[in-house]
Write a protein that holds these residues in place. Sequence first.
Motif, mmCIF file in Angstrom:
data_model
loop_
_atom_site.group_PDB
_atom_site.id
_atom_site.type_symbol
_atom_site.label_atom_id
_atom_site.label_comp_id
_atom_site.label_asym_id
_atom_site.label_seq_id
_atom_site.Cartn_x
_atom_site.Cartn_y
_atom_site.Cartn_z
ATOM 1 N N ALA A 55 0.773 -1.312 -0.259
ATOM 2 C CA ALA A 55 -0.039 0.367 0.479
ATOM 3 C C ALA A 55 1.062 1.406 -0.249
ATOM 4 N N SER A 56 0.091 2.491 -0.277
ATOM 5 C CA SER A 56 1.397 3.441 -0.209
ATOM 6 C C SER A 56 0.025 4.703 0.847
ATOM 7 N N HIS A 57 1.145 5.385 1.299
ATOM 8 C CA HIS A 57 0.141 6.534 1.990
ATOM 9 C C HIS A 57 1.229 8.256 1.883
ATOM 10 N N ALA A 58 0.844 9.205 2.309
ATOM 11 C CA ALA A 58 1.862 10.561 2.494
ATOM 12 C C ALA A 58 1.923 11.149 3.575
ATOM 13 N N MET A 59 2.789 12.113 4.119
ATOM 14 C CA MET A 59 2.457 12.428 5.389
ATOM 15 C C MET A 59 2.162 13.581 5.079
ATOM 16 N N ARG A 65 4.316 11.165 -1.701
ATOM 17 C CA ARG A 65 3.246 9.179 -1.972
ATOM 18 C C ARG A 65 4.745 8.452 -2.024
ATOM 19 N N HIS A 66 4.451 7.511 -1.178
ATOM 20 C CA HIS A 66 5.345 6.030 -1.756
ATOM 21 C C HIS A 66 4.540 5.201 -0.656
ATOM 22 N N THR A 67 5.306 4.103 -1.831
ATOM 23 C CA THR A 67 4.922 2.245 -1.167
ATOM 24 C C THR A 67 5.745 1.565 -0.189
ATOM 25 N N HIS A 68 5.076 1.100 0.247
ATOM 26 C CA HIS A 68 5.965 0.063 1.349
ATOM 27 C C HIS A 68 5.345 -1.608 1.349
ATOM 28 N N SER A 69 5.997 -2.864 1.509
ATOM 29 C CA SER A 69 5.579 -3.949 1.332
ATOM 30 C C SER A 69 5.247 -4.151 2.928
ATOM 31 N N PHE A 70 4.306 -3.946 3.319
ATOM 32 C CA PHE A 70 4.011 -4.043 4.950
ATOM 33 C C PHE A 70 3.786 -5.479 5.145
ATOM 34 N N LEU A 97 -7.199 -12.064 9.629
ATOM 35 C CA LEU A 97 -5.868 -11.618 9.728
ATOM 36 C C LEU A 97 -5.604 -10.749 8.067
ATOM 37 N N ASP A 98 -6.397 -11.823 7.148
ATOM 38 C CA ASP A 98 -5.851 -11.461 5.669
ATOM 39 C C ASP A 98 -7.474 -10.830 4.847
ATOM 40 N N ALA A 99 -8.656 -10.739 5.898
ATOM 41 C CA ALA A 99 -9.741 -10.260 5.542
ATOM 42 C C ALA A 99 -8.924 -8.777 5.708
ATOM 43 N N GLU A 100 -8.526 -7.848 7.121
ATOM 44 C CA GLU A 100 -7.967 -6.553 7.189
ATOM 45 C C GLU A 100 -6.798 -6.206 6.391
ATOM 46 N N ARG A 103 -7.780 -5.183 2.940
ATOM 47 C CA ARG A 103 -8.617 -3.786 3.079
ATOM 48 C C ARG A 103 -7.323 -3.050 2.891
ATOM 49 N N TYR A 104 -6.193 -2.858 1.963
ATOM 50 C CA TYR A 104 -5.287 -2.099 2.337
ATOM 51 C C TYR A 104 -4.844 -2.396 1.095
ATOM 52 N N SER A 105 -4.641 -3.978 0.437
ATOM 53 C CA SER A 105 -3.925 -4.094 -0.725
ATOM 54 C C SER A 105 -3.943 -3.198 -1.217
ATOM 55 N N GLY A 106 -3.089 -2.647 -2.391
ATOM 56 C CA GLY A 106 -3.208 -2.099 -3.018
ATOM 57 C C GLY A 106 -3.853 -0.586 -3.340
ATOM 58 N N ARG A 107 -3.848 -0.141 -2.719
ATOM 59 C CA ARG A 107 -4.444 1.264 -1.846
ATOM 60 C C ARG A 107 -3.514 2.381 -1.494
ATOM 61 N N PHE A 108 -4.263 3.689 -1.540
ATOM 62 C CA PHE A 108 -3.486 4.916 -0.981
ATOM 63 C C PHE A 108 -4.253 5.185 0.086
ATOM 64 N N LEU A 109 -3.699 4.716 1.547
ATOM 65 C CA LEU A 109 -4.180 4.872 2.928
ATOM 66 C C LEU A 109 -4.789 5.973 2.737
ATOM 67 N N ASN A 110 -4.112 7.190 2.319
ATOM 68 C CA ASN A 110 -4.791 8.820 2.596
ATOM 69 C C ASN A 110 -6.584 9.159 2.074
ATOM 70 N N GLU A 111 -6.833 8.088 0.937
ATOM 71 C CA GLU A 111 -8.058 7.765 0.868
ATOM 72 C C GLU A 111 -9.030 7.265 1.493
#
Length: 168
Positions: A55-59, A65-70, A97-100, A103-111
């Motif tokens: 997922a990616s996020h930005a402060m 915007r940058h991506t992490h492999s969480f 846990l996989d369902a949770e 929810r974030y996989s491939g997403r821009f967390l800030n959205e």
Amino acid sequence: MVLSRFVSRGVHQPQDRSSPPPVPGSALTADGRVLQRAITSGMRYELGIDSFFGASHAMRPSGERHTHSFRVQASFHTDSVDANGMVVGFRDVTNLLDAEARRYSGRFLNELEPFTRIQATGENLAAVIFRNLDAALGESLPGGPQLVTVTLWENPTSYVRVSRQEAA
């Protein structure tokens, strides 16, 4: 027999609290249910499950915007196991846990809520995952293991771990 080193030989010795209580010798000749209870009595169990997502996020306000492999790990505790000697089926908690994570996989967390209003930090993400997973666990497996920690790695060398705050 492998269990023989844990069997009480009738000699009273002070029990070291760091080691498991001995299995009574009579349990070794009993049926499987009695032996199962004797082996698991007095034990505390921890179960850990990992999941992964990108997922990616930005402060804010001007972070790039940058991506992490969480990697996310959930740890569960219980003081008991079922009649088969299981805390819970690994698949049951893995699915939660996989369902949770999905929810974030491939997403821009800030959205995603609540990150449209709060910073999408690893600390906040770990806390949100903890709360969501805890709620899902209570709904799906009532009376099952207790969620103790969620650990979130943004990279192979950095993580944040969240848990319930101990009562003062």
